[in-house]
Enzyme design. Structure first.
Site, mmCIF file in Angstrom:
data_model
loop_
_atom_site.group_PDB
_atom_site.id
_atom_site.type_symbol
_atom_site.label_atom_id
_atom_site.label_comp_id
_atom_site.label_asym_id
_atom_site.label_seq_id
_atom_site.Cartn_x
_atom_site.Cartn_y
_atom_site.Cartn_z
ATOM 1 N N GLU A 97 0.608 -1.320 0.112
ATOM 2 C CA GLU A 97 0.062 -0.027 -0.013
ATOM 3 C C GLU A 97 0.935 1.122 0.057
ATOM 4 O O GLU A 97 1.935 1.270 0.480
ATOM 5 C CB GLU A 97 -1.018 0.050 1.293
ATOM 6 C CG GLU A 97 -1.661 -0.963 1.573
ATOM 7 C CD GLU A 97 -2.273 -0.858 2.789
ATOM 8 O OE1 GLU A 97 -2.545 0.203 3.480
ATOM 9 O OE2 GLU A 97 -2.355 -1.942 3.482
ATOM 10 N N CYS A 110 4.025 8.302 0.984
ATOM 11 C CA CYS A 110 4.323 7.107 2.227
ATOM 12 C C CYS A 110 4.564 5.859 1.398
ATOM 13 O O CYS A 110 3.675 5.366 0.607
ATOM 14 C CB CYS A 110 3.001 7.062 3.275
ATOM 15 S SG CYS A 110 3.203 5.669 4.349
ATOM 16 N N CYS A 117 5.699 -7.254 7.918
ATOM 17 C CA CYS A 117 6.780 -6.973 8.845
ATOM 18 C C CYS A 117 6.941 -7.792 10.135
ATOM 19 O O CYS A 117 5.752 -8.512 10.422
ATOM 20 C CB CYS A 117 6.436 -5.585 9.351
ATOM 21 S SG CYS A 117 7.181 -4.806 10.543
ATOM 22 N N CYS A 121 4.871 -5.400 16.556
ATOM 23 C CA CYS A 121 4.152 -4.213 17.350
ATOM 24 C C CYS A 121 2.818 -4.464 17.623
ATOM 25 O O CYS A 121 2.032 -5.112 16.494
ATOM 26 C CB CYS A 121 4.359 -2.771 16.792
ATOM 27 S SG CYS A 121 6.091 -2.350 16.662
ATOM 28 N N CYS A 124 -0.198 -2.521 15.391
ATOM 29 C CA CYS A 124 0.137 -2.392 13.968
ATOM 30 C C CYS A 124 -0.294 -3.304 13.130
ATOM 31 O O CYS A 124 -0.254 -4.594 13.307
ATOM 32 C CB CYS A 124 1.707 -2.178 13.634
ATOM 33 S SG CYS A 124 1.781 -1.696 11.949
ATOM 34 N N CYS A 343 -1.262 2.607 8.062
ATOM 35 C CA CYS A 343 -0.421 1.397 7.328
ATOM 36 C C CYS A 343 -1.335 0.123 7.477
ATOM 37 O O CYS A 343 -1.476 -0.472 8.748
ATOM 38 C CB CYS A 343 0.876 1.628 7.853
ATOM 39 S SG CYS A 343 1.166 1.592 9.285
HETATM 40 N N1 SAH Z 1 8.543 -0.124 11.143
HETATM 41 C C1 SAH Z 1 8.426 1.423 10.930
HETATM 42 C C2 SAH Z 1 7.832 1.887 10.029
HETATM 43 C C3 SAH Z 1 6.415 1.811 9.675
HETATM 44 S S1 SAH Z 1 5.155 2.151 10.790
HETATM 45 C C4 SAH Z 1 8.315 1.705 12.437
HETATM 46 O O1 SAH Z 1 8.050 1.064 13.270
HETATM 47 O O2 SAH Z 1 8.392 3.100 12.365
HETATM 48 C C5 SAH Z 1 4.976 3.823 10.527
HETATM 49 C C6 SAH Z 1 4.397 4.555 12.132
HETATM 50 O O3 SAH Z 1 3.003 4.183 12.179
HETATM 51 C C7 SAH Z 1 5.141 3.895 13.237
HETATM 52 O O4 SAH Z 1 5.608 5.094 14.034
HETATM 53 C C8 SAH Z 1 4.162 3.056 14.068
HETATM 54 O O5 SAH Z 1 4.548 2.901 15.070
HETATM 55 C C9 SAH Z 1 2.887 3.883 13.384
HETATM 56 N N2 SAH Z 1 1.806 2.812 13.677
HETATM 57 C C10 SAH Z 1 1.657 1.574 13.236
HETATM 58 N N3 SAH Z 1 0.214 1.327 13.480
HETATM 59 C C11 SAH Z 1 -0.329 2.167 14.132
HETATM 60 C C12 SAH Z 1 -1.730 2.552 14.585
HETATM 61 N N4 SAH Z 1 -2.728 1.733 14.750
HETATM 62 N N5 SAH Z 1 -1.916 3.799 15.081
HETATM 63 C C13 SAH Z 1 -1.029 4.637 14.989
HETATM 64 N N6 SAH Z 1 0.263 4.612 14.484
HETATM 65 C C14 SAH Z 1 0.696 3.464 14.273
#
Ligand code: SAH
Length: 355
Positions: A97, A110, A117, A121, A124, A343
């Site tokens: 995406e 973006c 991944c 987390c 995510c 994302c």
């Molecule tokens: N792997 C990298 C980049 C991808 S995620 C990282 O961890 O930074 C891009 C951003 O979106 C990151 O800060 C991630 O923690 C955040 N993110 C992911 N899921 C989210 C959610 N449900 N709500 C808010 N931020 C989120």
């Protein structure tokens, strides 16, 4: 799903030198041809569109190579703002995406760096099925080329001006390909996008952060912090078990020293977990004296997880407390809320609907 281009050379992923070697070696053509092909690639053309090459050469080229391995399969436009979301198809049928946001300082894309991944987390959507595979440099650059083609179809003056590596995937877990992408996208003969207009977001792979600081690439580092201490961070980010909070901050300080750029801390506010004013106090203490900015993001609910955003008042109170403690901070504006702007959300929806 159709499988195309597999095992073909991705021309977009080649440096100028590599392209020249390919054209003069494998194809037995002149350096001049290599330069012509390079110019077409910079403009986002596909092989059929390289009209100053003979039809025979184009046919031969198409057999062994592809210009851009990324194709926009679907495009959703927000009715709330001008955000557009792309679902891209890759040659092996995988989907990724991208989100294009229109800001006053230019179009911002973006970009994803991996299919899925493996960082795990808790909040995510990209990580729910783990990492499928790394993207190639051509597939990362191809997203920018495809987005440029899409927007230029309606407005030839527009082009991607800023890039955030914040799509699916952990960029520092696909280190070599991401670094090659950064050099390619910055090539004056290619897209010529300034590295200062690019942000790389990481969950904090400390060893790779040191490597990255030494590359001499002046990109902005965004660090996904999401907690004021180890205890809370470990609850939502498995990477915190590998690298303690203090080591992550030390690596950020090193990045600031090496590049002279401030670091952006991403902090997703999650109800009843990390969003109390005492957490803001603790965060401010940890970040005191650092050249940094905190981006507060009210959590985008992921329906597979039981985590939610706190109330608006809680978000405001958190922001105020940081400001009171002289920490530069903003609440990130939500864009494309009606088109699954966050994302991993769109890809999952599509996968669910075809399962
Ligand atoms: N792997 C990298 C980049 C991808 S995620 C990282 O961890 O930074 C891009 C951003 O979106 C990151 O800060 C991630 O923690 C955040 N993110 C992911 N899921 C989210 C959610 N449900 N709500 C808010 N931020 C989120």
């Amino acid at each position: 799903m159709e499988i195309t281009h597999l095992d073909k050379i991705e021309l977009l992923g080649l440096t100028g030198e590599e392209l020249e070697r390919f054209v003069t070696g494998d194809l037995g053509e002149s350096k001049f041809r290599a330069a012509q092909i390079g110019q077409w690639l910079a403009r986002g053309a596909d092989i059929d569109g390289m009209t100053n090459l003979s039809a025979a050469l184009r046919a031969r080229l198409s057999e062994i190579a592809v210009a851009n391995p990324v194709r926009i399969m679907e495009c959703y436009k927000s009715k709330l703002d001008e955000t557009e979301k792309f679902l891209y198809a890759l040659p092996d049928g995988n989907l990724i995406e991208g989100v294009l946001m229109r800001y006053h300082h230019g179009d911002t894309l973006c970009v994803s760096t991996q299919v899925g991944c493996r960082m795990g987390c808790a909040f995510c959507a990209s990580t729910l099925e783990g990492r499928v595979r790394n993207l190639t440099p051509g597939e990362i650059l191809g997203q920018v080329a495809a987005a440029n083609r899409h927007i230029q179809a309606s407005d030839p003056e527009r082009r991607v001006h800023n890039i955030v590596l914040m799509g699916s995937g952990e960029p520092l877990d696909n280190y070599d390909n991401v670094v090659k992408f950064l050099r390619l996208v910055n090539d004056p003969k290619g897209m010529n996008i300034s590295l200062r207009n690019i942000s790389l977001s990481t969950c904090g792979l400390v060893r790779r952060m040191y490597d990255f600081a030494k590359e001499g690439l002046p990109v902005t580092l965004s660090l996904s912090l999401h907690a004021p201490n180890d205890e809370i961070r470990r609850k939502i980010m498995p990477v915190a078990n590998a690298y303690p909070y203090s080591e992550v901050l030390t690596a950020c300080k090193y990045y600031i020293e090496q590049t002279g750029r401030r670091v952006i801390f991403e902090y997703a506010l999650i109800k009843d977990l990390n969003s109390d004013v005492r957490h803001a106090e603790e965060l401010a203490r940890r970040l005191r004296g650092m050249r940094c900015h905190v981006n507060l993001i009210p959590l985008n609910d992921v329906k597979e997880r039981k985590l939610e955003a706190p109330s608006r008042q809680t978000v405001e109170a958190f922001l105020k407390r940081l400001e009171l403690k002289h920490i530069s901070a903003t609440v990130r504006r939500e864009m494309g809320a009606d088109i699954e702007g966050a994302c991993g959300q769109l890809r999952r929806k599509v996968l669910e609907s075809v399962e």
